[in-house]
Design an enzyme around this catalytic site. Structure first.
Site, PDB file in Angstrom:
ATOM      1  N   SER A 132       4.327   2.061   4.194  1.00 62.60           N
ATOM      2  CA  SER A 132       4.383   2.983   2.490  1.00 62.60           C
ATOM      3  C   SER A 132       5.855   3.576   2.762  1.00 62.60           C
ATOM      4  CB  SER A 132       3.329   3.894   2.535  1.00 62.60           C
ATOM      5  OG  SER A 132       1.998   3.101   2.460  1.00 62.60           O
ATOM      6  N   ARG A 137      -0.621  12.793   5.853  1.00 71.09           N
ATOM      7  CA  ARG A 137       0.840  12.397   6.562  1.00 71.09           C
ATOM      8  C   ARG A 137       1.682  13.768   6.769  1.00 71.09           C
ATOM      9  NH1 ARG A 137      -1.852   8.707   5.812  1.00 71.09           N
ATOM     10  NH2 ARG A 137      -1.204   6.390   5.230  1.00 71.09           N
ATOM     11  N   GLU A 145       8.063   9.407   2.406  1.00 71.27           N
ATOM     12  CA  GLU A 145       6.965   9.428   3.730  1.00 71.27           C
ATOM     13  C   GLU A 145       7.690   9.499   4.815  1.00 71.27           C
ATOM     14  OE1 GLU A 145       4.189   8.949   6.342  1.00 71.27           O
ATOM     15  OE2 GLU A 145       5.162   7.157   5.783  1.00 71.27           O
TER      16      GLU A 145
HETATM   17  N1  EPU Z   1      -1.678  -0.844  -6.000  1.00 70.80           N
HETATM   18  C1  EPU Z   1      -0.832  -1.413  -6.911  1.00 70.80           C
HETATM   19  N2  EPU Z   1       0.206  -2.562  -6.965  1.00 70.80           N
HETATM   20  C2  EPU Z   1       0.920  -2.396  -5.682  1.00 70.80           C
HETATM   21  C3  EPU Z   1       0.314  -1.584  -4.706  1.00 70.80           C
HETATM   22  C4  EPU Z   1      -1.082  -0.830  -4.739  1.00 70.80           C
HETATM   23  O1  EPU Z   1      -1.452  -1.696  -8.170  1.00 70.80           O
HETATM   24  O2  EPU Z   1       1.962  -2.850  -5.520  1.00 70.80           O
HETATM   25  C5  EPU Z   1      -2.811  -0.333  -6.032  1.00 70.80           C
HETATM   26  C6  EPU Z   1      -4.129  -1.273  -5.518  1.00 70.80           C
HETATM   27  O3  EPU Z   1      -4.552  -2.418  -6.228  1.00 70.80           O
HETATM   28  C7  EPU Z   1      -5.234  -0.196  -5.158  1.00 70.80           C
HETATM   29  C8  EPU Z   1      -4.151   1.063  -4.891  1.00 70.80           C
HETATM   30  O4  EPU Z   1      -3.052   0.834  -5.445  1.00 70.80           O
HETATM   31  O5  EPU Z   1      -5.925   0.070  -6.086  1.00 70.80           O
HETATM   32  C9  EPU Z   1      -4.075   1.591  -3.253  1.00 70.80           C
HETATM   33  O6  EPU Z   1      -3.329   0.503  -2.739  1.00 70.80           O
HETATM   34  P1  EPU Z   1      -3.732   0.117  -1.221  1.00 70.80           P
HETATM   35  O7  EPU Z   1      -5.103   0.114  -0.852  1.00 70.80           O
HETATM   36  O8  EPU Z   1      -2.646  -0.763  -1.138  1.00 70.80           O
HETATM   37  O9  EPU Z   1      -3.205   1.305  -0.362  1.00 70.80           O
HETATM   38  P2  EPU Z   1      -1.925   2.563  -0.976  1.00 70.80           P
HETATM   39  O10 EPU Z   1      -2.621   3.868  -1.431  1.00 70.80           O
HETATM   40  O11 EPU Z   1      -0.911   1.822  -1.411  1.00 70.80           O
HETATM   41  C10 EPU Z   1      -2.279   3.873   1.356  1.00 70.80           C
HETATM   42  C11 EPU Z   1      -1.410   4.330   2.590  1.00 70.80           C
HETATM   43  C12 EPU Z   1      -1.293   2.985   3.483  1.00 70.80           C
HETATM   44  C13 EPU Z   1      -2.636   2.502   3.940  1.00 70.80           C
HETATM   45  C14 EPU Z   1      -3.663   2.130   2.795  1.00 70.80           C
HETATM   46  C15 EPU Z   1      -4.863   1.739   3.198  1.00 70.80           C
HETATM   47  C16 EPU Z   1      -0.169   6.186   1.929  1.00 70.80           C
HETATM   48  C17 EPU Z   1       1.251   6.414   1.544  1.00 70.80           C
HETATM   49  N3  EPU Z   1      -0.317   4.772   2.104  1.00 70.80           N
HETATM   50  O12 EPU Z   1      -1.643   2.934   0.857  1.00 70.80           O
HETATM   51  O13 EPU Z   1      -0.633   3.549   4.839  1.00 70.80           O
HETATM   52  O14 EPU Z   1      -2.577   1.472   4.802  1.00 70.80           O
HETATM   53  O15 EPU Z   1      -3.596   3.153   2.082  1.00 70.80           O
HETATM   54  O16 EPU Z   1      -5.599   3.036   3.374  1.00 70.80           O
HETATM   55  O17 EPU Z   1      -1.092   6.790   1.963  1.00 70.80           O
HETATM   56  C18 EPU Z   1       1.698   3.813   5.529  1.00 70.80           C
HETATM   57  O18 EPU Z   1       1.198   5.057   5.445  1.00 70.80           O
HETATM   58  O19 EPU Z   1       2.605   3.348   6.014  1.00 70.80           O
HETATM   59  C19 EPU Z   1       0.242   2.764   5.238  1.00 70.80           C
HETATM   60  C20 EPU Z   1       0.690   1.603   4.984  1.00 70.80           C
END
Ligand code: EPU
Length: 344
Positions: A239, A166, A335
């Protein structure tokens, strides 16, 4: 280009968080010549403008901004083939999602994991958008940007963009570089990228073993629709925090106490932690603080329940950061780009 100007323009509908703000002058740039004309007319001591694409990674304060440039430069075309790659180019103002769909329809897969990300093509390199196992930088070729300081047009290759998680060189010089067109290198021998666990699971649940690019695109879009708020219904910027990177010792200490904490070892030895998990564990998921809150399906996403201001968002962000720091000793980094200075 007078029809492109608007004075005392309301920016609420031009940012996906739906935060109130106004621009003393809003200028729509429809062509590269519009952008050049703006740069030529600008005086060195004029404040740098706010450059707006889809407004989907922005937190606006309430104060008026002097000049806002809305980039609406369109166009998309295949530039050529280069060995195993197809090189395509799009104008900065093209919708990212529509551009990705167009590449697939034309038969040039490679961007399908980045389906349904709100915003424009020109904004994609600014924060090196990434999702579901792919970062834009991996498909990036080069971009053309106009230096609003000098009026010079410059080509940036990937090294010059200094992409990171990012991150890019542009994120640190807001208002200086106006991206006008971006080029991507798409592999002719396509392999699906299914490393992201949730994507593989969702495809399996749909009975798909060897997906087509369009199936990956549709599946990513379905996961996003399920987990992330529709910006048309609930204001957000996706995010709100980056997933924090910690050193191995810190990760080991946290994992000893919380073995279920989702974590991703990085090539440089650090470990990326799931910020959404940390925030949820602090009790924020689905919780509201006045008109703002943490989304009920994804705690990492802050949402505007209606009538929120930039100050409300930053207050919630500070509270969330504070509790995560207190409970886990981890600092969360915001972010999106935060624009709070009046008459910037
Ligand atoms: N999780 C939780 N609780 C929550 C949210 C997430 O326990 O409320 C856990 C999930 O169960 C999972 C892990 O955290 O095990 C990761 O969650 P998720 O797959 O939803 O992805 P993220 O790491 O929260 C990132 C990116 C997203 C992108 C997703 C999928 C960043 C800051 N965000 O989110 O990007 O869509 O991975 O690749 O890296 C964005 O940048 O705006 C964005 C949406």
């Amino acid at each position: 280009m007078h029809d492109l100007f608007q004075y005392d323009a309301d920016l609420t509908a031009l940012n996906t968080f739906r935060l109130p703000a106004c621009a003393r002058t809003l200028l729509r740039l429809r062509t590269v010549d519009d952008a050049r004309a703006f740069a030529a007319a600008r005086h060195d001591d004029d404040p740098l403008p706010l450059i707006l694409g889809g407004g989907s990674n922005l937190v606006l304060g309430g104060g008026p901004l002097a000049v806002v440039l809305k980039v609406e430069i369109g166009g998309r075309r295949k530039l050529g083939e280069d060995g195993d790659m197809v090189v395509v180019e799009a104008g900065a103002g093209e919708s990212w999602h529509d551009f990705v769909r167009w590449t697939l329809v034309e038969g040039w897969p490679g961007l399908e994991n980045l389906a349904l990300i709100p915003g424009t093509v020109g904004a994609a390199p600014i924060q090196n958008i990434g999702a579901y196992g792919l970062e834009m930088a991996e498909r990036f070729d080069s971009l053309t940007a106009l230096d609003l300081g000098s009026g010079e047009v410059r080509q940036f290759d990937a090294a010059a963009c200094r992409f990171g998680y990012r991150e890019s060189v542009f994120k640190h010089a807001p208002g200086r570089w106006l991206v006008v067109a971006v080029r991507f290198r798409l592999p002719r021998r396509w392999q699906p990228r299914l490393d992201y666990g949730e994507l593989g699971c969702e495809l399996a649940a749909r009975g798909i073993v060897v997906p087509t690019p369009l199936q990956v695109f549709d599946t990513v879009a379905a996961i996003r629709r399920r987990k992330l708020p529709d910006p048309a219904e609930l204001g957000s910027v996706g995010s709100f925090f980056k997933n924090p990177l910690v050193d191995t010792a810190r990760a080991a200490a946290l994992l000893a106490v919380h073995p279920e904490l989702p974590h991703y070892p990085q090539p440089d030895g650090r470990v990326k932690l799931a910020a959404g998990w940390l925030i949820e564990r602090c009790g924020w998921k689905g919780r509201r603080l006045g008109s703002v809150g943490c989304h009920s399906s994804q705690a990492l996403v802050l949402v505007n329940h209606g009538g929120a201001t930039g100050a409300d968002v930053l207050e919630l962000a500070a509270r969330v950061r504070g509790t995560v720091r207190e409970r886990f000793g981890v600092d969360l980094e915001i972010e999106p780009v935060v624009i709070f200075d009046e008459e910037q």
